[in-house]
Each structure stands twice: as structure tokens, then as C-alpha cells.
Motif scaffolding. Structure first.
Motif, PDB file in Angstrom:
ATOM      1  N   HIS A  13     111.492   8.378  14.636  1.00  0.00           N
ATOM      2  CA  HIS A  13     111.390   9.452  15.544  1.00  0.00           C
ATOM      3  C   HIS A  13     109.803  10.150  15.723  1.00  0.00           C
ATOM      4  CE1 HIS A  13     115.885   9.958  15.237  1.00  0.00           C
ATOM      5  NE2 HIS A  13     115.501   8.643  15.794  1.00  0.00           N
ATOM      6  N   ILE A  14     109.142   9.916  14.461  1.00  0.00           N
ATOM      7  CA  ILE A  14     107.910  10.600  14.499  1.00  0.00           C
ATOM      8  C   ILE A  14     107.157   9.627  15.282  1.00  0.00           C
ATOM      9  CG2 ILE A  14     105.624  10.720  13.147  1.00  0.00           C
ATOM     10  CD1 ILE A  14     107.619  12.049  11.067  1.00  0.00           C
ATOM     11  N   LEU A  15     107.283   8.381  15.154  1.00  0.00           N
ATOM     12  CA  LEU A  15     106.553   7.356  15.572  1.00  0.00           C
ATOM     13  C   LEU A  15     106.652   7.184  17.357  1.00  0.00           C
ATOM     14  CD1 LEU A  15     107.003   4.325  13.430  1.00  0.00           C
ATOM     15  CD2 LEU A  15     104.753   5.385  13.782  1.00  0.00           C
ATOM     16  N   ILE A  16     107.961   7.512  17.957  1.00  0.00           N
ATOM     17  CA  ILE A  16     108.398   7.484  19.239  1.00  0.00           C
ATOM     18  C   ILE A  16     107.633   8.768  19.915  1.00  0.00           C
ATOM     19  CG2 ILE A  16     109.988   8.336  20.946  1.00  0.00           C
ATOM     20  CD1 ILE A  16     111.962   6.747  19.186  1.00  0.00           C
ATOM     21  N   GLU A  41     110.125  26.267  19.143  1.00  0.00           N
ATOM     22  CA  GLU A  41     111.591  25.479  18.951  1.00  0.00           C
ATOM     23  C   GLU A  41     112.824  25.759  19.741  1.00  0.00           C
ATOM     24  OE1 GLU A  41     108.732  25.232  15.489  1.00  0.00           O
ATOM     25  OE2 GLU A  41     109.862  26.943  16.423  1.00  0.00           O
ATOM     26  N   PRO A  42     113.186  26.969  20.106  1.00  0.00           N
ATOM     27  CA  PRO A  42     114.198  27.251  20.996  1.00  0.00           C
ATOM     28  C   PRO A  42     114.123  26.986  22.250  1.00  0.00           C
ATOM     29  CG  PRO A  42     113.804  29.142  19.306  1.00  0.00           C
ATOM     30  CD  PRO A  42     112.587  28.256  19.424  1.00  0.00           C
ATOM     31  N   VAL A  43     112.833  27.099  22.555  1.00  0.00           N
ATOM     32  CA  VAL A  43     112.503  26.621  24.022  1.00  0.00           C
ATOM     33  C   VAL A  43     112.398  24.893  24.112  1.00  0.00           C
ATOM     34  CG1 VAL A  43     110.761  26.695  25.901  1.00  0.00           C
ATOM     35  CG2 VAL A  43     111.215  28.573  24.186  1.00  0.00           C
ATOM     36  N   TYR A  44     111.792  24.183  23.375  1.00  0.00           N
ATOM     37  CA  TYR A  44     111.494  23.108  23.697  1.00  0.00           C
ATOM     38  C   TYR A  44     112.564  22.014  22.892  1.00  0.00           C
ATOM     39  CZ  TYR A  44     107.219  24.272  25.938  1.00  0.00           C
ATOM     40  OH  TYR A  44     106.439  24.788  26.854  1.00  0.00           O
ATOM     41  N   VAL A  81     109.601  17.314  15.226  1.00  0.00           N
ATOM     42  CA  VAL A  81     108.725  18.111  16.071  1.00  0.00           C
ATOM     43  C   VAL A  81     109.524  19.228  16.224  1.00  0.00           C
ATOM     44  CG1 VAL A  81     107.997  17.950  18.412  1.00  0.00           C
ATOM     45  CG2 VAL A  81     108.135  15.682  17.105  1.00  0.00           C
ATOM     46  N   TYR A  82     110.369  19.465  17.544  1.00  0.00           N
ATOM     47  CA  TYR A  82     111.014  20.882  17.566  1.00  0.00           C
ATOM     48  C   TYR A  82     112.281  20.867  17.083  1.00  0.00           C
ATOM     49  CZ  TYR A  82     106.838  21.830  20.302  1.00  0.00           C
ATOM     50  OH  TYR A  82     105.481  22.111  20.919  1.00  0.00           O
ATOM     51  N   LEU A  85     107.521  20.807  10.718  1.00  0.00           N
ATOM     52  CA  LEU A  85     106.488  20.262  11.880  1.00  0.00           C
ATOM     53  C   LEU A  85     105.230  20.185  11.361  1.00  0.00           C
ATOM     54  CD1 LEU A  85     106.082  19.178  14.755  1.00  0.00           C
ATOM     55  CD2 LEU A  85     106.138  21.722  15.489  1.00  0.00           C
ATOM     56  N   MET A  86     105.011  21.137  10.734  1.00  0.00           N
ATOM     57  CA  MET A  86     103.527  21.386  10.470  1.00  0.00           C
ATOM     58  C   MET A  86     103.243  20.341   9.349  1.00  0.00           C
ATOM     59  SD  MET A  86     101.934  23.656  12.219  1.00  0.00           S
ATOM     60  CE  MET A  86     103.323  23.240  13.254  1.00  0.00           C
ATOM     61  N   GLU A  87     104.138  19.972   8.446  1.00  0.00           N
ATOM     62  CA  GLU A  87     103.773  18.852   7.625  1.00  0.00           C
ATOM     63  C   GLU A  87     103.885  17.397   8.083  1.00  0.00           C
ATOM     64  OE1 GLU A  87     105.682  18.954   3.301  1.00  0.00           O
ATOM     65  OE2 GLU A  87     106.863  20.557   4.289  1.00  0.00           O
ATOM     66  N   GLN A  88     104.713  17.323   9.179  1.00  0.00           N
ATOM     67  CA  GLN A  88     104.691  16.042   9.754  1.00  0.00           C
ATOM     68  C   GLN A  88     103.355  15.766  10.754  1.00  0.00           C
ATOM     69  OE1 GLN A  88     108.409  16.456  12.331  1.00  0.00           O
ATOM     70  NE2 GLN A  88     109.783  15.969  10.768  1.00  0.00           N
ATOM     71  N   LYS A  89     102.893  17.009  11.084  1.00  0.00           N
ATOM     72  CA  LYS A  89     101.510  16.763  11.881  1.00  0.00           C
ATOM     73  C   LYS A  89     100.634  16.329  11.007  1.00  0.00           C
ATOM     74  CE  LYS A  89     100.592  19.887  15.075  1.00  0.00           C
ATOM     75  NZ  LYS A  89     100.644  20.866  16.166  1.00  0.00           N
ATOM     76  N   LYS A  90     100.537  16.852   9.686  1.00  0.00           N
ATOM     77  CA  LYS A  90      99.713  16.756   8.619  1.00  0.00           C
ATOM     78  C   LYS A  90      99.648  14.987   8.411  1.00  0.00           C
ATOM     79  CE  LYS A  90      97.866  17.840   4.037  1.00  0.00           C
ATOM     80  NZ  LYS A  90      98.267  19.102   2.953  1.00  0.00           N
TER      81      LYS A  90
END
Length: 544
Positions: free
Chosen positions: A309-312, A122-125, A138-139, A146-151
Motif C-alpha cells: 500500500h505504501i508502494l501504491i 486523517e478524518p478528512v482524507y 497514509v491517512y 504516517l511520519m515514520e512511513q514518510k521517513k
């Protein structure tokens, strides 16, 4: 006397007594000498004795700039040169930041298999991706979120969905070939005439249409014309080292990126508002409807801006990496007549009809096309979408002695605050692992007991871990990591294989290709590795 006066008055008196040079020649000498003095001091600093626990520092002349020009010009050549001098572990300066590189399969495992509490993405990206994807996804959110969003997104990435996607992708490719101006010769139905098409533009448009139709549903696809490929191109041009290192510059690319994000976010949120106002009108089982129903573990529903934003991010993932991989794959196929002919014969063998045509194909059938599979895997070996994967060290982290050690009684330690970098591409083109490592040779994947098959097995059938979005192969020790590994392994890799394979099948059965001239070099100006702009010659096949 106040503390403020004690500390400020002596400086005030000193500054008023200073005499600044009025002679332009003195100013010129200062402008020349200050950079020279800084270079000399930087050289002397590098000659001083160093802490032996720190990885070797790549020599550089100019402070702050460091090795940025060499890394930006050709990161793979830079890594190889440094590896010869310093070994698998070394540190270089990148625009004022310390970047510690760990190469080879063990180096990949050190970075990609590390604990996210110690090595964080996260701090990098975050500064790079947040202006592109948007806030709170995302980051730009905690890793657990983020893990929940990926699910949530995985609802669009099931086998049943893939079976439906194949026909959609094929239809989009057919429609594109029949309508786009670059394929006018194809539309003339003349099997003798050759035309040309721009590789990057065509595949960028083709993949945004196929990705939107499959991943996001009919309504969104019908609203997204191929003109939106330019909007996504503007977002994509925000994925550069400059945007990563220096956010917020008043430059045209930054303004276009921000305008593109605003346009895409407004586009999705307008559809969301319409659906909420008329809940019975759209019953399509698409990812937007799914996200509207999802809740986080704490019971909170996803707000509209997060869904948008998830759809983007989802469409970016489905468009950009596939676009780059398709460009490389078709360029290689166009340059290798033997592989191109083998691909076409494979289509005829599996899908030929008595009248000399070719029937439609399905998901389960396309998985049995060994030559096609080898073409895709070899392209991803030689041209993975990302050449550098980075994390930030939140604590001091010892380097395993098997990866890099300065002496028998000490180990390297990556200091807290360093950026740590892995480059799977280095392993994927390592001549110590792969025969003819720099050559695009799909036949290496035919050998079920060969290096390629073994690497692929390690990648996909190794230790399984659930990071919060379902079991995935950790895969961090394989020399073949086309979609990353560990916690941040791309959840869309199976879709990417499907999309790339289906588009190649759709094209090869309809057209012949030819590439003339020197094969295109990689373009390292963005975080994704694409070929430099070029054209491919094509003509229509006699039978489809």
C-alpha cells in the motif's frame, strides 16, 4: 407497564389511525411542497441573528446541497467572490458539511501550520484515500505512524538516487517516443511532418513509466507496462469530491477504483512473496527491499500489505501530480514559441557537441538550467496540483485577529467539527502579490530580487522543523506553496521537480511543439487540477 410499552404504544396507535393520501395529486403536491418548505425554512434560518464569533456563512438556497455547485464548478472563482463579500474568513455548506475557509498567506499558515492535534488531516482524507492506497497507511493510520512511513520512503529520495534517476527518466522518454503509436510521425524521422498526441494520456503513461523505474526499481518497472496507466487512472478517478463526500456508492467509478486497488496490491504482494521465498535472487537497492528491512519504533516489521500500500501511494504521488504539471507545462511551452526557443537554446548552450548534436545531461547540470527552472516554477505557481487543502477542527479554534475579526472586542472562532480549508492557489494568483498574476510568465523568476524569488526563498529557506521524517522548511507563510506546507508538505517535491524538468528537457531537445486554438481550461472534476482533454501538435527536430 414496561418502559418499552410506555414509549411505543402511543406511537403505534397514532400511526394506525393516520390516513395516507391515496390521490396521486396529493402525493404530487407533497413532493413539490416539501422541497419548497425546506428551502423557505433554510432561508429563514439564515436570516436569524447569528453568533458573532462564528465566521460569516455564505448565502445558499438549498439545504444540505449548500454551495456545492458553485464550489465544484470553479472553486477559485467561488473563493474570490466570497472573499469580496465576506473577507478572508467565511464558512460555506458543502453537502451538509460546514467548511470554514481561510484565505491568503495567513490563512494558509492558520491551516497548514496548525497543530495536528487541533487540525487533523486523517478524518478528512481517510475516507477518500483508504480505498485507493489501502489499509494502515497514509491517512488510515495515526499521524505518528504516517511520519515514520514518510521517513521509510525517503530512502528513494536522496541526492545520490536523484543523480541516477536522470538517465533512467531520459531513457524512458526516448523509449516511449520510439514505440508509442501517438508519436508515429516522430518515429518516421521526418522533420517536416507534424503529428499530434493526446496530452493527458501521453503524460499519464510517460510519468508512470519514469516514476516506477526510478522510485521502485528495475524489476517492478519491467513488470509494469504502460497499460497500468489505465489502472492508475481508475484509482485517480476515485479522487473526486463525490468519492470524498459519499464513500461506498454502488457506481462504476467506485467499482473500477476498488478493482484497480486490488490489482495493484496483489501485483506488489506477489513480488514481495517471491523475494521472501528467494532472498538471494534480487539484490537491487530499490525501495521495496528497503521497506522489507524497516521496522517501526516499537520494533514491528512492516507487513506485506502495508509495503504494497505504501508502494501504491508512492507511485500515485510520483505519477499523478507530475502528470498534471507536465501537461500544463508543455501546453504553455507549445503556446509560447519564444519560451520554447529559449529552452532549446539553453539545451544547446549547455549540452551541444561539435557535430551539432546534444550530449546526455546529469542531475547537477540540469539544476543549472535557469530557463527550465523558471518554466517549472511558473507552471506550479499557476497550476498547483491541488486547489484545496483541508483539515478537521478537533477543538474550537480562535482565528488570529490579523486574519479575520468581526469587531475590536471579539474574534472569530472555528467551531469544533468544522472542516477548515486553505487554498494556496488563491495566494499564488493574487494580483496584490504578483504582477500579471493570471499570466504564465516564466521571466518573473529571472529577477533574483523580485516577488517570485522572495516567495520561493520563504518557502524553501524559512524555519526548519523535523516532524519525524527529517528537517523540512515549514514554509507556511509564503504566497507560493506548490507542494503544501508544514507537517504534510510533500516529501516528494524534489523528485517532482527533477522528473518534470528531465522530461521537459528530453522532449524539447527532440521535438518542436505547437498548440492551436483556445488554451485549455482547468478541469475541477477531481481533487487534482488538470487541463481538459486536448491535443498538442509536434514535429521532430533536425538535430538531437
Amino acid at each position: 407497564m414496561s418502559a418499552n410499552a410506555t414509549f411505543t404504544e402511543p406511537w403505534t396507535g397514532t400511526l394506525t389511525q393516520l390516513e395516507w393520501p391515496s390521490n396521486p395529486r396529493l402525493l404530487l403536491l407533497a413532493l413539490i411542497n416539501i422541497p419548497l418548505i425546506s428551502i423557505v425554512l433554510n432561508v429563514l434560518w439564515q436570516l436569524l441573528p447569528r453568533d458573532k464569533s462564528q465566521p460569516p456563512l455564505v448565502w445558499h438556497w438549498i439545504p444540505f446541497l449548500g454551495s456545492a455547485p458553485a464550489y465544484g464548478r470553479d472553486p477559485i472563482a467561488f473563493f474570490r467572490e466570497c472573499r469580496e463579500k465576506y473577507g478572508n474568513v467565511f464558512t460555506f455548506i458543502l453537502l451538509g458539511r460546514r467548511v470554514t475557509v481561510t484565505l491568503g498567506p495567513q490563512g494558509n499558515d492558520f491551516v497548514l501550520g496548525g497543530k495536528h492535534t487541533q487540525l487533523a488531516a486523517e478524518p478528512v482524507y481517510g475516507p477518500l484515500t483508504t480505498p485507493i492506497f489501502g489499509k494502515d497507511v497514509v491517512y488510515d493510520c495515526p499521524n505518528e505512524k504516517l511520519m515514520e512511513q514518510k521517513k521509510f520512503v525517503k530512502v528513494s529520495l536522496t541526492i545520490d538516487k536523484f543523480r541516477a534517476y536522470v538517465g533512467m527518466i531520459d531513457d524512458e522518454v526516448k523509449d516511449y517516443l520510439n514505440t508509442d503509436a501517438s508519436f508515429k510521425v516522430y518515429q518516421m524521422d521526418d522533420i517536416n511532418e507534424w503529428g499530434t498526441f493526446p496530452v493527458l494520456k501521453s503524460f499519464a503513461e510517460m510519468t508512470i513509466l519514469t516514476a516506477s523505474r526510478t522510485l521502485q526499481g528495475r524489476e517492478i518497472r519491467e513488470s509494469l507496462t504502460k497499460d497500468y496507466a489505465q489502472v492508475y487512472s481508475d484509482l485517480d478517478h476515485g479522487f473526486t469530491p463525490l468519492h470524498w463526500m459519499i464513500p461506498g456508492l454502488p457506481l462504476p467509478s467506485y467499482r473500477r477504483r476498488d478493482a484497480a486497488h486490488t490489482k495493484m496490491s496483489s501485483f506488489y504482494q506477489s513480488i514481495l512473496r517471491k523475494r521472501r521465498e528467494n532472498p538471494t535472487e534480487n539484490q537491487e537497492d530499490d525501495v521495496m527491499n528497503s521497506l522489507m528491512k524497516q521496522r517501526y519504533r516499537d520494533g514491528k516489521q512492516l507487513p506485506d500489505h502495508e509495503i504494497a500500500h505504501i508502494l501504491i501511494a508512492l507511485l500515485m504521488a510520483g505519477q499523478h501530480t507530475s502528470s498534471s504539471s507536465l501537461a500544463w507545462a508543455v501546453l504553455h511551452v507549445a503556446a509560447r514559441a519564444d519560451i520554447q526557443e529559449a529552452l532549446y537554446k539553453e539545451q544547446v548552450q549547455h549540452f551541444g557537441t561539435p557535430d551539432g548534436g546534444l550530449r546526455d545531461f546529469g542531475y547537477d547540470e540540469i539544476r543549472d538550467l535557469n530557463i527550465l527552472d523558471a518554466v517549472v516554477r511558473e507552471t506550479l505557481r499557476l497550476h498547483p496540483p491541488i486547489h484545496s487543502i483541508m483539515r478537521k477542527a478537533n477543538v474550537d479554534i480562535p482565528v488570529p485577529v490579523t486574519l479575520g475579526t468581526p469587531s475590536e472586542d471579539s474574534v472569530f472562532v472555528v467551531p469544533k467539527g468544522d472542516i477548515v480549508l486553505a487554498s494556496p492557489l488563491i495566494s499564488q494568483v493574487d494580483p496584490g502579490v504578483w504582477d500579471n498574476s493570471e499570466s504564465w510568465e516564466p521571466t518573473r523568476w529571472y529577477d533574483e530580487k523580485g516577488v517570485a524569488a522572495k516567495a520561493n526563498k520563504e518557502y524553501n529557506e524559512g524555519e526548519k522543523v523535523d516532524f519525524g521524517f527529517g528537517l523540512v522548511s515549514k514554509g507556511t507563510v509564503s504566497p507560493y506553496l506548490p507542494f503544501g506546507a508544514g507537517r504534510h508538505r510533500c516529501i516528494g517535491e524534489q523528485f517532482a521537480y527533477l522528473q518534470i524538468s528531465t522530461v521537459i528537457s528530453s522532449l524539447v531537445r527532440r521535438m518542436e511543439f505547437r498548440y492551436e486554438g483556445t488554451f485549455p481550461a482547468p478541469d475541477y472534476s477531481s481533487m487534482m487540477v488538470q487541463p481538459v482533454p486536448c491535443q498538442i501538435h509536434y514535429r521532430r527536430r533536425k538535430f538531437e
